[in-house]
Design a protein around this motif. Structure first.
Motif, PDB file in Angstrom:
ATOM      1  N   GLY A   1       0.812  -1.216   0.000  1.00  0.00           N
ATOM      2  CA  GLY A   1       0.000   0.000   0.000  1.00  0.00           C
ATOM      3  C   GLY A   1       0.839   1.257   0.000  1.00  0.00           C
ATOM      4  O   GLY A   1       0.551   2.215  -0.724  1.00  0.00           O
TER       5      GLY A   1
ATOM      6  N   TYR B   1       2.225   1.989  -3.468  1.00  0.00           N
ATOM      7  CA  TYR B   1       1.276   2.640  -4.362  1.00  0.00           C
ATOM      8  C   TYR B   1       0.972   4.069  -3.911  1.00  0.00           C
ATOM      9  O   TYR B   1       0.762   4.963  -4.736  1.00  0.00           O
ATOM     10  CB  TYR B   1      -0.008   1.824  -4.444  1.00  0.00           C
TER      11      TYR B   1
ATOM     12  N   GLY C   1      -8.034  -5.845  -5.290  1.00  0.00           N
ATOM     13  CA  GLY C   1      -6.947  -5.036  -5.835  1.00  0.00           C
ATOM     14  C   GLY C   1      -7.476  -4.144  -6.937  1.00  0.00           C
ATOM     15  O   GLY C   1      -7.048  -4.236  -8.086  1.00  0.00           O
ATOM     16  N   CYS C   2      -8.390  -3.245  -6.596  1.00  0.00           N
ATOM     17  CA  CYS C   2      -9.178  -2.508  -7.594  1.00  0.00           C
ATOM     18  C   CYS C   2      -8.413  -1.372  -8.256  1.00  0.00           C
ATOM     19  O   CYS C   2      -8.950  -0.721  -9.165  1.00  0.00           O
ATOM     20  CB  CYS C   2     -10.456  -1.983  -6.959  1.00  0.00           C
ATOM     21  N   GLY C   3      -7.173  -1.102  -7.830  1.00  0.00           N
ATOM     22  CA  GLY C   3      -6.413  -0.037  -8.472  1.00  0.00           C
ATOM     23  C   GLY C   3      -7.088   1.310  -8.311  1.00  0.00           C
ATOM     24  O   GLY C   3      -7.560   1.667  -7.235  1.00  0.00           O
TER      25      GLY C   3
ATOM     26  N   THR D   1      -8.589  -2.209  -1.991  1.00  0.00           N
ATOM     27  CA  THR D   1      -7.174  -1.949  -2.254  1.00  0.00           C
ATOM     28  C   THR D   1      -6.472  -1.664  -0.938  1.00  0.00           C
ATOM     29  O   THR D   1      -7.122  -1.242   0.040  1.00  0.00           O
ATOM     30  CB  THR D   1      -6.985  -0.767  -3.213  1.00  0.00           C
TER      31      THR D   1
ATOM     32  N   SER E   1      -4.050   0.572  -0.866  1.00  0.00           N
ATOM     33  CA  SER E   1      -3.463   1.888  -1.095  1.00  0.00           C
ATOM     34  C   SER E   1      -4.490   2.976  -0.791  1.00  0.00           C
ATOM     35  O   SER E   1      -5.550   3.045  -1.430  1.00  0.00           O
ATOM     36  CB  SER E   1      -2.991   2.025  -2.545  1.00  0.00           C
TER      37      SER E   1
ATOM     38  N   GLN F   1      -4.888   5.185  -3.844  1.00  0.00           N
ATOM     39  CA  GLN F   1      -5.779   4.609  -4.850  1.00  0.00           C
ATOM     40  C   GLN F   1      -7.247   4.776  -4.454  1.00  0.00           C
ATOM     41  O   GLN F   1      -8.099   5.023  -5.316  1.00  0.00           O
ATOM     42  CB  GLN F   1      -5.454   3.134  -5.053  1.00  0.00           C
TER      43      GLN F   1
ATOM     44  N   CYS G   1     -10.144   6.280  -6.700  1.00  0.00           N
ATOM     45  CA  CYS G   1     -11.398   5.564  -6.942  1.00  0.00           C
ATOM     46  C   CYS G   1     -12.594   6.469  -6.661  1.00  0.00           C
ATOM     47  O   CYS G   1     -13.576   6.489  -7.420  1.00  0.00           O
ATOM     48  CB  CYS G   1     -11.477   4.323  -6.053  1.00  0.00           C
TER      49      CYS G   1
ATOM     50  N   TYR H   1     -10.892   0.135   1.820  1.00  0.00           N
ATOM     51  CA  TYR H   1      -9.572  -0.389   2.134  1.00  0.00           C
ATOM     52  C   TYR H   1      -9.745  -1.850   2.510  1.00  0.00           C
ATOM     53  O   TYR H   1     -10.604  -2.201   3.330  1.00  0.00           O
ATOM     54  CB  TYR H   1      -8.951   0.386   3.294  1.00  0.00           C
TER      55      TYR H   1
ATOM     56  N   SER I   1      -9.535 -10.517  -9.815  1.00  0.00           N
ATOM     57  CA  SER I   1      -8.318  -9.927  -9.273  1.00  0.00           C
ATOM     58  C   SER I   1      -7.314  -9.811 -10.410  1.00  0.00           C
ATOM     59  O   SER I   1      -6.737 -10.799 -10.839  1.00  0.00           O
ATOM     60  CB  SER I   1      -7.752 -10.802  -8.146  1.00  0.00           C
TER      61      SER I   1
ATOM     62  N   CYS J   1      -3.292  -8.452  -8.863  1.00  0.00           N
ATOM     63  CA  CYS J   1      -3.150  -8.227  -7.428  1.00  0.00           C
ATOM     64  C   CYS J   1      -2.443  -9.395  -6.747  1.00  0.00           C
ATOM     65  O   CYS J   1      -1.579  -9.182  -5.887  1.00  0.00           O
ATOM     66  CB  CYS J   1      -4.520  -7.996  -6.792  1.00  0.00           C
TER      67      CYS J   1
END
Length: 295
Positions: free
Chosen positions: A20, A23, A89-91, A111, A113, A116, A120, A138, A156, A159
């Protein structure tokens, strides 16, 4: 894109917090050399189709969108009406929004991060057509706080390569799926013997443990209680991704130094060539569609 020396010194498998943090600190750097669309490997080798792009970064964005669309179509084929879906791990959120539109379902993205999550939220604020069907949180797939049998399916995209305990992630993904549900995932595996300098460059730049042989991945999938419904080798895409990241890093180096400082480029410079070589000569890239048995 790059890990701090302190996290790298703890061993080859980073903790979720370290992934995390990577990123949080370098997500924008990654976007400068990989593309901004989704932060995962793109489909640079499409299935019977070619799309022109005006720049290398534009080509990467198109490839990532193409990969997202391909995976969403594949997952949609095995879903019930109005499915409940988990994006592990949705970026920065783009794939989750596309998945909701493609399937008509409700999507929860997770995620590790915080940065991120903020991105989002920005994307979601403009998605007025989704009527509250997407939310982002999160979350760490190795310790999910979701109830058993919550989701019809999960996906995923790139991820699982980050996980320090892939079997735990697989078990948790299976736990939160309903009987008969599916997990669609992508994963890197190692081809041939380990090459320490090149492997280290890959693990430091990707914030990941070393890739394992494909046979090890399949053993862990089986031990987690999944059945394999589909396997597709997409190795050409990761090889081209490594080449593209190498070229774009050289092209964007001055801008990266201005944004992240001399220490960041001094850390990254010696890693790019062995990373490129490792992606080309030692990494395979697989898509797996896994099913949770009905009982």
């Amino acid at each position: 894109m790059t890990m701090s020396d302190s996290s790298a010194s703890k061993g080859p498998a980073p903790a979720p917090e370290e992934v995390g943090t990577m990123y949080d600190r370098f997500g924008d750097l990654l976007a400068m050399v990989l593309g901004r669309s989704a932060l995962h490997v793109g489909m640079f080798v499409p299935h019977g189709e070619r799309t022109a792009a005006a720049s290398l970064l534009g080509m990467s964005d198109l490839a990532q969108d193409r990969q997202t669309e391909f995976l969403a179509d594949l997952l949609a084929d095995v879903l019930p009406p109005s499915p409940r879906l988990l994006d592990i791990g949705c970026g920065t959120g783009g794939p989750a929004l596309h998945l909701a539109r493609r399937t008509g379902g409700r999507v929860t993205g997770i995620t590790v991060s915080r940065e991120q999550l903020a991105r989002c939220g920005e994307r979601l604020s403009t998605a007025t057509d989704l009527d509250g069907r997407v939310d982002f949180r999160y979350g760490n797939v190795m310790r999910l706080d979701h109830a058993d049998a919550t989701y019809d399916a999960a996906w995923s995209i790139d991820c699982f390569p980050h996980l320090s305990d892939r079997p735990a992630g697989l078990r948790e993904a299976r736990r939160v799926l309903r009987p008969g549900g599916h997990l669609l995932m992508t994963e890197f595996t190692r081809r041939g013997t380990d090459v320490p300098p090149e492997t280290e460059a890959f693990t430091r730049l990707w914030a990941s443990p070393p890739p394992t042989p494909f046979a090890t991945l399949l053993e862990e999938v089986e031990e987690a209680g999944f059945r394999v419904a589909r396997v597709q080798n997409m190795t050409s895409n990761v090889a081209l991704c490594g080449e593209l990241m190498y070229v774009l890093y050289q092209e964007q180096r001055d801008a990266i130094e201005q944004r992240f400082g001399k220490e960041a480029v001094a850390h990254t410079d010696p890693l790019m060539e062995p990373f490129r070589t490792f992606c080309r000569d030692h990494v395979d890239y697989y898509l797996l569609l896994l099913g949770k048995p009905e009982n």
